[in-house]
Design an enzyme around this catalytic site. Structure first.
Site, mmCIF file in Angstrom:
data_model
loop_
_atom_site.group_PDB
_atom_site.id
_atom_site.type_symbol
_atom_site.label_atom_id
_atom_site.label_comp_id
_atom_site.label_asym_id
_atom_site.label_seq_id
_atom_site.Cartn_x
_atom_site.Cartn_y
_atom_site.Cartn_z
ATOM 1 N N HIS A 43 0.873 -1.182 0.000
ATOM 2 C CA HIS A 43 0.000 0.000 0.000
ATOM 3 C C HIS A 43 0.910 1.233 0.000
ATOM 4 O O HIS A 43 2.034 1.176 0.509
ATOM 5 C CB HIS A 43 -0.846 0.107 1.270
ATOM 6 C CG HIS A 43 -1.719 -1.055 1.581
ATOM 7 N ND1 HIS A 43 -1.263 -2.191 2.186
ATOM 8 C CD2 HIS A 43 -3.062 -1.232 1.407
ATOM 9 C CE1 HIS A 43 -2.273 -3.032 2.367
ATOM 10 N NE2 HIS A 43 -3.368 -2.485 1.899
ATOM 11 N N ASP A 58 2.360 1.915 3.358
ATOM 12 C CA ASP A 58 3.330 0.947 3.893
ATOM 13 C C ASP A 58 4.740 1.394 3.560
ATOM 14 O O ASP A 58 5.657 1.272 4.378
ATOM 15 C CB ASP A 58 3.189 -0.444 3.244
ATOM 16 C CG ASP A 58 1.808 -1.041 3.377
ATOM 17 O OD1 ASP A 58 1.123 -0.707 4.346
ATOM 18 O OD2 ASP A 58 1.437 -1.850 2.499
HETATM 19 C C1 XLS Z 1 -7.469 -6.776 4.519
HETATM 20 C C2 XLS Z 1 -7.034 -6.987 3.147
HETATM 21 C C3 XLS Z 1 -5.869 -6.116 2.698
HETATM 22 C C4 XLS Z 1 -5.778 -6.095 1.208
HETATM 23 C C5 XLS Z 1 -4.987 -4.964 0.645
HETATM 24 O O1 XLS Z 1 -8.241 -7.545 5.067
HETATM 25 O O2 XLS Z 1 -6.745 -8.333 2.970
HETATM 26 O O3 XLS Z 1 -4.693 -6.540 3.296
HETATM 27 O O4 XLS Z 1 -5.253 -7.284 0.725
HETATM 28 O O5 XLS Z 1 -5.519 -3.737 0.961
#
Ligand code: XLS
Ligand code: NI
Ligand code: NI
Length: 438
Positions: A101, A104
């Site tokens: 993200h 991140d």
């Molecule tokens: C959360 C999601 C997230 C997505 C990406 O539950 O799995 O990690 O994969 O935003």
């Protein structure tokens, strides 16, 4: 540059007999299975947020996972260190892909401008590290759920100002995705949903979400970003009801808004199980519609009702998942992204390797078993036989849309009561076990 994982050497495949906890037992990247190298079937990816940013904190306790790359007051220095640690990790693990993200990889600034500057700086470093190491970006995405501005949603927020902020973040991430050659771009509707209908106009919110996705499609086209767009269904958490509930719901939504040709799905195991489906159910729904694009490979806990994001070490489930993936000939530009975190008590950096290795082995074993079963027609032969009455006569007329109710009635008058056949569930479960353990 001092390594972040000095105790771990490049991981090797040592085969099923190995007792080395830091070796692969089933995943042999270059080995060919069913016409393709294992690494090309599986396309593993490391999830940046869990593996490098995960702190182990939970609603009852503080961080337990104190990582050497995440320390210090200078947030940008920590971001650079984290990025370098992530490339060292992927290289040593022998995984070709990573996912992140925006928030991140780089800290959120006081303004959008500052946040974008941070992201741009780290993205430039990522581009260099990608070139140096050969590690590639499976997908990127925007975090539209952590900041308090998104407490009532992002694209489904009742305030157009918040919608605009979310759009600005996605715009930047599409540009970064293009720069880094991302093969996919993911939309997970973090807080796109509602907690109560007493304050929510669901229809309006869904129309806004569709408008948002269309803008993203248009912008990607404008800048020549060719990644496959993916939507990741999840039924609940953080909101009580998430709009991207499950594969079937998302496919219906995309079709209703004329967006289906621009998107595929990123199916996450723990999200499917929260929706009271099995992992293989949601994979099958997506695959049957030609919309299975990628997978977030993790696992939940039968006894816990939230997204525990555990490493997918369950070989049974991995095998059933690989069966769907092998059947459709692979994931195309998608892959298996380990959207999974070590438990908060697993505090050593070696635990990060061990967790990933186990998951890679589980899916590798799953691939081997699924490919073998497919080759032998172990289940497929049975399934085909089960529907054979549709291959000729009345059944073929039903499938071709030619049959009428009057014809069905005449058929029953002529042939009387249908013969009954066993579904043979236990037999097929035994067959699966034999392939797994034989
Ligand atoms: C959360 C999601 C997230 C997505 C990406 O539950 O799995 O990690 O994969 O935003
Ligand atoms: Ni996910
Ligand atoms: Ni999840």
């Amino acid at each position: 540059m001092k390594p972040f994982f000095p105790t771990v050497k490049a991981i090797q495949y040592e085969g099923p007999g190995s007792k080395n906890p830091l070796a692969l037992k089933w995943y042999n990247a270059e080995e060919t299975i069913a016409g393709k190298k294992m690494k090309d079937w599986l396309r593993f990816s490391v999830a940046y947020w869990h593996t490098f940013k995960g702190s182990g904190s939970d609603p009852f306790g503080a961080a337990t996972l104190l990582r050497p790359w995440n320390t210090g007051k200078d947030a940008m220095a920590a971001a650079r260190n984290t990025l370098m640690a992530s490339f060292e990790f992927a290289q040593k693990l022998g995984v070709d892909y990573y996912c992140f993200h925006d928030r991140d990889i780089a800290p959120e600034g006081a303004t959008l401008k500052e946040s974008n500057r941070n992201v741009d700086e780290i993205a430039r470093l990522a581009l260099r590290l990608q070139k140096d190491t050969g590690v590639k970006l499976l997908w990127n995405t925007a975090n539209l759920f952590s900041h308090p501005r998104y407490m009532h949603g992002a694209a489904t927020n009742p305030d157009a100002h918040v919608f605009a902020f979310a759009g600005a973040q996605v715009k930047k991430m599409l540009e970064v995705g293009k720069l880094l050659g991302a093969e996919n771009y993911v939309f997970w509707g973090g807080r796109e949903g509602y907690d109560t209908l007493l304050n929510t106009d669901m229809k309006r919110e869904l129309d806004h979400l569709a408008a948002f996705l269309q803008m993203a499609v248009d912008y990607a086209k404008k800048i020549g970003f060719k990644a496959q767009f993916l939507i990741e269904p999840k039924p609940k958490e953080p909101t009580k009801h998430q709009y991207d509930f499950d594969a079937a719901t998302v496919i219906g939504f995309l079709g209703a808004h004329g967006l289906d040709k621009h998107f595929k799905l990123n199916i996450e195991c723990n999200h499917a199980t929260l929706a009271t489906h099995t992992f293989e159910h949601d994979l099958t729904v997506a695959s049957d519609c030609g919309m299975l694009g990628s997978v977030d490979a993790n696992r939940g806990d039968l006894l816990l009702g939230w997204d525990t994001d555990q490493f997918p070490l369950d070989v049974y489930s991995a095998t059933l998942a690989m069966r769907v993936i092998v059947k459709q000939g692979g994931l195309g530009s998608g892959g298996l992204n380990f959207d999974a975190k070590v438990r908060r008590g697993s505090i050593d950096v070696e635990d990060l390797f061990i967790a990933h290795l186990g998951a890679m082995d589980a899916f590798a074993k799953g691939l081997r078993v699924a490919a073998k079963m497919m080759k032998d027609g172990a289940l497929e032969g049975f399934i085909e036989g089960r529907y054979e009455s549709y291959d000729f006569g009345l059944g073929a007329r039903i499938e071709s849309g030619k049959a009428t109710l009057a014809e069905l009635e005449a058929y029953v008058h002529k042939h009387g009561e249908p013969k009954r056949f066993s579904g043979r569930q236990e037999l097929l479960e035994n067959v699966l076990n034999q392939y797994l353990f034989g």
